[in-house]
Design an enzyme around this catalytic site. Structure first.
Site, PDB file in Angstrom:
ATOM      1  N   THR A   1      -5.648   7.185   4.053  1.00 47.09           N
ATOM      2  CA  THR A   1      -6.108   6.281   5.114  1.00 47.09           C
ATOM      3  C   THR A   1      -7.625   5.979   5.039  1.00 47.09           C
ATOM      4  O   THR A   1      -8.084   5.096   5.536  1.00 47.09           O
ATOM      5  CB  THR A   1      -5.903   7.323   6.261  1.00 47.09           C
ATOM      6  OG1 THR A   1      -4.603   7.460   6.529  1.00 47.09           O
ATOM      7  CG2 THR A   1      -6.477   6.786   7.572  1.00 47.09           C
TER       8      THR A   1
ATOM      9  N   HIS B   1      -1.869  -6.371   9.053  1.00 42.08           N
ATOM     10  CA  HIS B   1      -1.207  -7.356   8.529  1.00 42.08           C
ATOM     11  C   HIS B   1      -0.132  -8.230   9.412  1.00 42.08           C
ATOM     12  O   HIS B   1       0.262  -7.600  10.485  1.00 42.08           O
ATOM     13  CB  HIS B   1      -0.142  -7.029   7.450  1.00 42.08           C
ATOM     14  CG  HIS B   1      -0.994  -6.541   6.301  1.00 42.08           C
ATOM     15  ND1 HIS B   1      -1.506  -7.452   5.246  1.00 42.08           N
ATOM     16  CD2 HIS B   1      -1.421  -5.139   5.704  1.00 42.08           C
ATOM     17  CE1 HIS B   1      -1.864  -6.830   4.387  1.00 42.08           C
ATOM     18  NE2 HIS B   1      -1.905  -5.277   4.797  1.00 42.08           N
TER      19      HIS B   1
ATOM     20  N   ARG C   1      -1.710   4.839  -3.185  1.00 40.35           N
ATOM     21  CA  ARG C   1      -0.760   4.362  -2.226  1.00 40.35           C
ATOM     22  C   ARG C   1       0.427   4.802  -2.758  1.00 40.35           C
ATOM     23  O   ARG C   1       1.018   4.759  -3.805  1.00 40.35           O
ATOM     24  CB  ARG C   1      -0.583   2.677  -2.203  1.00 40.35           C
ATOM     25  CG  ARG C   1      -1.885   2.193  -1.762  1.00 40.35           C
ATOM     26  CD  ARG C   1      -1.817   0.609  -1.608  1.00 40.35           C
ATOM     27  NE  ARG C   1      -1.498  -0.001  -2.861  1.00 40.35           N
ATOM     28  CZ  ARG C   1      -2.526  -0.360  -3.907  1.00 40.35           C
ATOM     29  NH1 ARG C   1      -3.782  -0.187  -3.652  1.00 40.35           N
ATOM     30  NH2 ARG C   1      -2.125  -1.174  -4.918  1.00 40.35           N
TER      31      ARG C   1
ATOM     32  N   ILE D   1       4.858   5.646   3.118  1.00 39.06           N
ATOM     33  CA  ILE D   1       4.040   4.591   3.863  1.00 39.06           C
ATOM     34  C   ILE D   1       3.141   4.025   3.292  1.00 39.06           C
ATOM     35  O   ILE D   1       1.767   4.241   3.328  1.00 39.06           O
ATOM     36  CB  ILE D   1       3.716   5.153   5.361  1.00 39.06           C
ATOM     37  CG1 ILE D   1       4.981   6.014   6.042  1.00 39.06           C
ATOM     38  CG2 ILE D   1       3.368   4.288   6.239  1.00 39.06           C
ATOM     39  CD1 ILE D   1       6.199   5.394   6.351  1.00 39.06           C
TER      40      ILE D   1
ATOM     41  N   SER E   1       1.554  -0.099   1.969  1.00 37.36           N
ATOM     42  CA  SER E   1       1.162  -1.412   2.942  1.00 37.36           C
ATOM     43  C   SER E   1       2.227  -1.903   3.230  1.00 37.36           C
ATOM     44  O   SER E   1       3.362  -2.015   2.448  1.00 37.36           O
ATOM     45  CB  SER E   1       0.429  -2.541   1.842  1.00 37.36           C
ATOM     46  OG  SER E   1       0.216  -3.446   2.540  1.00 37.36           O
TER      47      SER E   1
ATOM     48  N   CYS F   1     -28.353   2.478   1.027  1.00 40.27           N
ATOM     49  CA  CYS F   1     -28.762   3.396   0.051  1.00 40.27           C
ATOM     50  C   CYS F   1     -27.662   4.557  -0.205  1.00 40.27           C
ATOM     51  O   CYS F   1     -27.736   5.495  -0.923  1.00 40.27           O
ATOM     52  CB  CYS F   1     -30.017   4.158   0.475  1.00 40.27           C
ATOM     53  SG  CYS F   1     -29.681   5.403   1.860  1.00 40.27           S
TER      54      CYS F   1
END
Length: 495
Positions: A41, A49, A311, A336, A338, A438
């Site tokens: 996550t 999507h 993933r 789970i 994409s 930075c």
């Protein structure tokens, strides 16, 4: 005994926890790390999507399109940044154009609204910085971008506001069917529950194996590298820009972020080890080369950080959303990948429906509120609100992170909320202290001091991110305790 134990504090687990809070279900979420949103996550494209690239009839297609529709209201309730900026899939050849037509037809079958195929002139008018070599594009106005880890944190905070419990640093090491329910060993606790939801991400197969003796599915970790760029590049394109997909996935994407930066990625390599988060020269070169194909004039030298996300794919290619036939009440939300971020709110509704089959008398939580207390950054507050905030807490007047103009009061607020920050990166993900140009080079020591003070800990206990990511191990100069006779105090001299 709990009614529901949720294993895993990513976007899937935290949205499920919030859904459970709507009902009178005694619920606890177990997370093996020291924060929620600490796995996939926190390291993904953060795209909502549209749903045109999911195979019709799959779990992915159903939950993607439904989840997409839920996002505007969900993010309003939780005060999480979300923009419906649309997406374009580029075509460079006539063969690519045929693929766009395939995606268009597939999207319509899935119920994706308002899809269009744009010709080159229309595309260039919409996105002048996209390559002139693109002959056409599929435009999906319902696509969006979101703060992915902000959303998971907000879901967990809201769930806890409504009665759900959270146990961090609770890695599940045993699951046993017992007394009509389940007994879990997590950390140093034994926890009993009537039902279990396994949404442990990359480790869902291992959790499944603890109960079933062997895993009923495989989790294949695929690594994706990303480059994040300075906020001066954040408006290079308005839409999310996809290239023609390959057998590895959707390919390298270029997009603005809700925080005002610009993101290019991911690559796709795997299967990999579940803890392999290295960036590579090969991967970063690939990002530049493939990114330049879509946005050739982009200032790639303005990168401020690079990172890798993993993933949780499976050989079946679809989300696993199911109850166990062998052990009813042990429910999986696994593999789970994409578009899992998009689908998470819809997956949570489906998991809750499965849970309620075991609790037919569970009524609504009449005290449930879907609204999270808003996050008011001092720098963004109207003048009158600034005066009120300063009157209440003068720490809002002290800037800690110069890059993002984050005050001490902002940071303290993020520490003391439910599911509050306990690490440097936990503060960064919640309020962006350390997320600027930075990357914490200036403000990290002060943030560590604030964390130590507010949490009542030694500063050496404050870590960057994961449980063992220590920043300090001790003082550079040992305290002098054995004084020589020559070293005497002023009082001893009679002064």
């Amino acid at each position: 005994m709990y009614d529901v134990v949720i294993i895993g504090g990513g976007i899937t687990g935290t949205t499920i926890a919030r859904s459970c809070a709507r009902k009178n279900l005694k619920t606890v979420l177990l997370e093996k790390s020291n924060d929620v949103a600490n796995g996939t996550t926190k390291a993904n494209s953060a795209i909502v999507h549209a749903g045109f690239d999911c195979i019709p009839g799959t779990n992915k297609a159903r939950t993607n399109v439904k989840g997409n529709r839920m996002y505007p209201a969900l993010c309003r309730e939780l005060d999480v940044p979300f923009q419906q900026n649309g997406s374009v899939v580029l075509a460079f050849t006539e063969e690519d154009r045929l693929h766009l037509e395939h995606l268009f037809a597939q999207g319509e079958q899935n119920g994706v609204p308002s899809l269009q195929i744009l010709e080159q002139t229309e595309l260039r008018r919409m996105e002048p910085n996209v390559t002139k070599n693109a002959v056409a594009a599929l435009y999906a106005p319902s696509a969006g971008i979101v703060g992915s880890y902000e959303l998971a944190i907000a879901c967990m905070e809201n769930a806890m506001d409504n009665g759900v419990e959270l146990r961090l640093n609770h890695q599940v090491t045993a699951v046993e069917a017992k007394n009509g329910g389940y007994e879990l060993v997590a950390g140093d606790e034994v926890i009993e529950a009537k039902t279990v939801v396994n949404c442990a991400g990359l480790y869902a197969d291992e959790i499944d194996c603890l109960l079933h003796g062997e895993s009923r599915y495989d989790i294949l970790p695929f690594a994706g590298e990303y480059n994040l760029f300075d906020q001066s590049t954040g408006n290079f394109t308005a839409a999310t820009v996809f290239q023609p997909p390959s057998e590895k996935g959707k390919g390298v994407v270029a997009l603005p972020t809700v925080e005002g930066n610009y993101l290019v990625g991911p690559t796709s390599e795997g299967p990999k080890a579940k803890d392999d988060l290295r960036t590579t020269r090969k991967g970063l070169q690939e990002l530049r080369e493939k990114g330049m194909r879509a946005i050739p004039d982009f200032p790639f030298q303005k990168v401020i950080t690079s990172f890798t996300g993993l993933r949780a794919k499976t050989s079946g290619g679809d989300f696993i959303i199911e109850d166990s036939e062998m052990h009813p009440g042990f429910i999986s939300a696994a593999a789970i990948d994409s578009p899992g971020l998009t689908a998470a709110p819809a997956i949570a509704e489906e998991i809750l429906e499965k849970l309620l089959a075991y609790f037919p008398d569970a009524g609504d939580n009449l005290s449930f509120t879907p609204y999270r207390r808003p996050v008011q950054r001092f720098i963004e507050a109207p003048p009158l609100n600034k005066q009120e905030m300063l009157a209440e807490d003068e720490r809002f007047g002290r800037i800690i992170c110069r890059c993002e103009a984050i005050t001490e009061g902002d940071i303290v607020d993020m520490i003391h909320r439910h599911a509050g920050a306990e690490t440097l990166d936990g503060v960064k993900r919640r309020i962006r202290a350390g997320a600027g140009r930075c990357q914490g080079g200036f403000c990290s020591p002060r943030v560590m001091e604030i964390l130590a003070r507010e949490l009542g800990r030694e500063i050496t206990e404050i870590v960057k991110d994961g449980p063992d990511s220590y920043v300090l191990t001790g003082s550079t100069k040992a305290e002098q305790t054995d004084f020589s006779p020559e070293l005497v105090t002023a009082d001893e001299k009679g002064e």
